[in-house]
Design a protein around this motif. Structure first.
Motif, PDB file in Angstrom:
ATOM      1  N   THR A   2       0.844  -1.200   0.000  1.00  0.00           N
ATOM      2  CA  THR A   2       0.000   0.000   0.000  1.00  0.00           C
ATOM      3  C   THR A   2       0.875   1.245   0.000  1.00  0.00           C
ATOM      4  OG1 THR A   2      -0.086   0.152   2.399  1.00  0.00           O
ATOM      5  CG2 THR A   2      -1.759  -1.240   1.334  1.00  0.00           C
ATOM      6  N   ASP A   3       0.233   2.385  -0.294  1.00  0.00           N
ATOM      7  CA  ASP A   3       0.967   3.657  -0.270  1.00  0.00           C
ATOM      8  C   ASP A   3       1.566   3.917   1.097  1.00  0.00           C
ATOM      9  OD1 ASP A   3       0.558   4.213  -2.919  1.00  0.00           O
ATOM     10  OD2 ASP A   3      -1.123   5.565  -2.593  1.00  0.00           O
ATOM     11  N   SER A   4       0.799   3.641   2.149  1.00  0.00           N
ATOM     12  CA  SER A   4       1.320   3.907   3.490  1.00  0.00           C
ATOM     13  C   SER A   4       2.462   2.956   3.834  1.00  0.00           C
ATOM     14  CB  SER A   4       0.208   3.811   4.534  1.00  0.00           C
ATOM     15  OG  SER A   4      -0.357   2.508   4.538  1.00  0.00           O
ATOM     16  N   GLU A   5       2.384   1.725   3.349  1.00  0.00           N
ATOM     17  CA  GLU A   5       3.478   0.776   3.586  1.00  0.00           C
ATOM     18  C   GLU A   5       4.725   1.198   2.807  1.00  0.00           C
ATOM     19  OE1 GLU A   5       4.289  -4.031   3.649  1.00  0.00           O
ATOM     20  OE2 GLU A   5       2.381  -3.274   2.919  1.00  0.00           O
ATOM     21  N   ALA A   6       4.531   1.662   1.581  1.00  0.00           N
ATOM     22  CA  ALA A   6       5.651   2.157   0.785  1.00  0.00           C
ATOM     23  C   ALA A   6       6.299   3.349   1.478  1.00  0.00           C
ATOM     24  CB  ALA A   6       5.190   2.536  -0.619  1.00  0.00           C
ATOM     25  N   ALA A   7       5.473   4.245   2.019  1.00  0.00           N
ATOM     26  CA  ALA A   7       6.001   5.416   2.728  1.00  0.00           C
ATOM     27  C   ALA A   7       6.783   4.992   3.967  1.00  0.00           C
ATOM     28  CB  ALA A   7       4.858   6.358   3.119  1.00  0.00           C
ATOM     29  N   LEU A   8       6.290   3.987   4.677  1.00  0.00           N
ATOM     30  CA  LEU A   8       6.980   3.496   5.871  1.00  0.00           C
ATOM     31  C   LEU A   8       8.347   2.901   5.512  1.00  0.00           C
ATOM     32  CD1 LEU A   8       7.059   2.792   8.894  1.00  0.00           C
ATOM     33  CD2 LEU A   8       5.891   0.655   8.310  1.00  0.00           C
ATOM     34  N   VAL A   9       8.382   2.076   4.475  1.00  0.00           N
ATOM     35  CA  VAL A   9       9.648   1.465   4.052  1.00  0.00           C
ATOM     36  C   VAL A   9      10.619   2.551   3.604  1.00  0.00           C
ATOM     37  CG1 VAL A   9      10.731  -0.027   2.325  1.00  0.00           C
ATOM     38  CG2 VAL A   9       8.646  -0.780   3.494  1.00  0.00           C
ATOM     39  N   TRP A  10      10.127   3.512   2.836  1.00  0.00           N
ATOM     40  CA  TRP A  10      10.985   4.598   2.369  1.00  0.00           C
ATOM     41  C   TRP A  10      11.531   5.398   3.546  1.00  0.00           C
ATOM     42  CZ3 TRP A  10      14.255   6.124  -0.871  1.00  0.00           C
ATOM     43  CH2 TRP A  10      14.602   7.465  -0.997  1.00  0.00           C
ATOM     44  N   ARG A  11      10.669   5.699   4.528  1.00  0.00           N
ATOM     45  CA  ARG A  11      11.101   6.458   5.707  1.00  0.00           C
ATOM     46  C   ARG A  11      12.198   5.703   6.456  1.00  0.00           C
ATOM     47  NH1 ARG A  11       6.436   8.008   7.486  1.00  0.00           N
ATOM     48  NH2 ARG A  11       5.924   6.080   8.561  1.00  0.00           N
ATOM     49  N   GLU A  12      12.034   4.400   6.589  1.00  0.00           N
ATOM     50  CA  GLU A  12      13.040   3.591   7.285  1.00  0.00           C
ATOM     51  C   GLU A  12      14.346   3.505   6.492  1.00  0.00           C
ATOM     52  OE1 GLU A  12      12.956   2.462  10.412  1.00  0.00           O
ATOM     53  OE2 GLU A  12      11.046   3.533  10.544  1.00  0.00           O
ATOM     54  N   MET A  13      14.255   3.411   5.175  1.00  0.00           N
ATOM     55  CA  MET A  13      15.471   3.400   4.350  1.00  0.00           C
ATOM     56  C   MET A  13      16.214   4.726   4.468  1.00  0.00           C
ATOM     57  SD  MET A  13      14.353   1.360   0.871  1.00  0.00           S
ATOM     58  CE  MET A  13      15.741   2.019  -0.029  1.00  0.00           C
ATOM     59  N   ARG A  14      15.457   5.832   4.428  1.00  0.00           N
ATOM     60  CA  ARG A  14      16.074   7.151   4.586  1.00  0.00           C
ATOM     61  C   ARG A  14      16.742   7.285   5.941  1.00  0.00           C
ATOM     62  NH1 ARG A  14      11.442  10.129   3.774  1.00  0.00           N
ATOM     63  NH2 ARG A  14      11.919  11.147   5.713  1.00  0.00           N
ATOM     64  N   ALA A  15      16.058   6.814   6.985  1.00  0.00           N
ATOM     65  CA  ALA A  15      16.623   6.891   8.336  1.00  0.00           C
ATOM     66  C   ALA A  15      17.899   6.065   8.424  1.00  0.00           C
ATOM     67  CB  ALA A  15      15.604   6.415   9.372  1.00  0.00           C
ATOM     68  N   LEU A  16      17.911   4.903   7.786  1.00  0.00           N
ATOM     69  CA  LEU A  16      19.112   4.061   7.795  1.00  0.00           C
ATOM     70  C   LEU A  16      20.274   4.802   7.150  1.00  0.00           C
ATOM     71  CD1 LEU A  16      20.544   1.318   8.205  1.00  0.00           C
ATOM     72  CD2 LEU A  16      19.668   0.656   5.958  1.00  0.00           C
ATOM     73  N   MET A  17      20.021   5.465   6.039  1.00  0.00           N
ATOM     74  CA  MET A  17      21.085   6.141   5.296  1.00  0.00           C
ATOM     75  C   MET A  17      21.486   7.477   5.898  1.00  0.00           C
ATOM     76  SD  MET A  17      19.790   5.385   1.423  1.00  0.00           S
ATOM     77  CE  MET A  17      20.647   6.810   0.854  1.00  0.00           C
ATOM     78  N   LEU A  18      20.518   8.248   6.356  1.00  0.00           N
ATOM     79  CA  LEU A  18      20.806   9.627   6.752  1.00  0.00           C
ATOM     80  C   LEU A  18      20.909   9.852   8.256  1.00  0.00           C
ATOM     81  CD1 LEU A  18      18.485  11.406   4.180  1.00  0.00           C
ATOM     82  CD2 LEU A  18      20.946  11.003   4.008  1.00  0.00           C
ATOM     83  N   GLU A  19      20.461   8.895   9.041  1.00  0.00           N
ATOM     84  CA  GLU A  19      20.515   9.078  10.489  1.00  0.00           C
ATOM     85  C   GLU A  19      21.341   7.986  11.175  1.00  0.00           C
ATOM     86  OE1 GLU A  19      16.417   9.335  11.718  1.00  0.00           O
ATOM     87  OE2 GLU A  19      16.017  10.915  10.263  1.00  0.00           O
ATOM     88  N   LYS A  20      20.977   6.743  10.926  1.00  0.00           N
ATOM     89  CA  LYS A  20      21.662   5.647  11.606  1.00  0.00           C
ATOM     90  C   LYS A  20      23.064   5.412  11.055  1.00  0.00           C
ATOM     91  CE  LYS A  20      17.309   3.279  12.448  1.00  0.00           C
ATOM     92  NZ  LYS A  20      16.496   2.117  12.056  1.00  0.00           N
ATOM     93  N   HIS A  21      23.239   5.610   9.773  1.00  0.00           N
ATOM     94  CA  HIS A  21      24.535   5.326   9.133  1.00  0.00           C
ATOM     95  C   HIS A  21      24.928   6.495   8.224  1.00  0.00           C
ATOM     96  CE1 HIS A  21      27.819   2.718   7.993  1.00  0.00           C
ATOM     97  NE2 HIS A  21      27.582   2.967   6.734  1.00  0.00           N
ATOM     98  N   ASP A  22      24.981   7.669   8.795  1.00  0.00           N
ATOM     99  CA  ASP A  22      25.334   8.865   8.034  1.00  0.00           C
ATOM    100  C   ASP A  22      26.851   8.947   7.920  1.00  0.00           C
ATOM    101  OD1 ASP A  22      25.635  11.297   6.849  1.00  0.00           O
ATOM    102  OD2 ASP A  22      24.698  12.449   8.459  1.00  0.00           O
TER     103      ASP A  22
END
Length: 134
Positions: A2-22
């Motif tokens: 779903t759109d909301s699931e896609a948004a959740l996965v994208w948010r987590e991928m962004r967090a992995l790249m830009l926050e957790k492993h910046d």
């Protein structure tokens, strides 16, 4: 998905790249310069370029890139040479010290996050296919 699931996965991928492993901070600390300058050096690893080309690659404006190139030149990390085809243009290239520092920055930036080290080759191949990577 779903759109909301896609948004959740994208948010987590962004967090992995830009926050957790910046890696930007790690690159800046290891090179003793801003991330942009280190990134500029890494873009020269594949070959010499003009300021205009670097500005396009880095999605920045030429005067700002030129300012950063001057600072890198002062540190003997890059050198400017005359373009043999157009004497008004300068070609920017790495010095030996610049090449070593660029390689160091590239190695830090390219290191995958710990979460990727446990992913199977098959799953990485699926991810590559999903993201349409070469």
């Amino acid at each position: 998905m779903t759109d909301s699931e896609a948004a959740l996965v994208w948010r987590e991928m962004r967090a992995l790249m830009l926050e957790k492993h910046d890696t930007r901070r790690a690159v800046a600390d290891a090179t003793g310069m801003s991330f942009l300058r280190a990134k500029l050096l890494t873009k020269l690893l594949t070959g010499d370029r003009t300021v205009t080309e670097l500005a396009e690659i880095l999605a920045s404006d030429a005067p700002y890139i030129s300012l950063n190139v001057r600072e890198l030149e002062k540190r003997d990390l890059v050198m400017r040479t005359e373009d043999p085809d157009d004497r008004r243009r300068r070609i920017i290239g790495l010095t030996d010290a610049g090449r070593r520092l660029a390689a160091k920055a590239r190695a830090i930036a390219d290191a995958p996050p710990p979460e990727f080290t446990t992913v199977s080759d098959e799953d990485l191949a699926h991810l590559r296919r999903i993201l349409q990577l070469p």
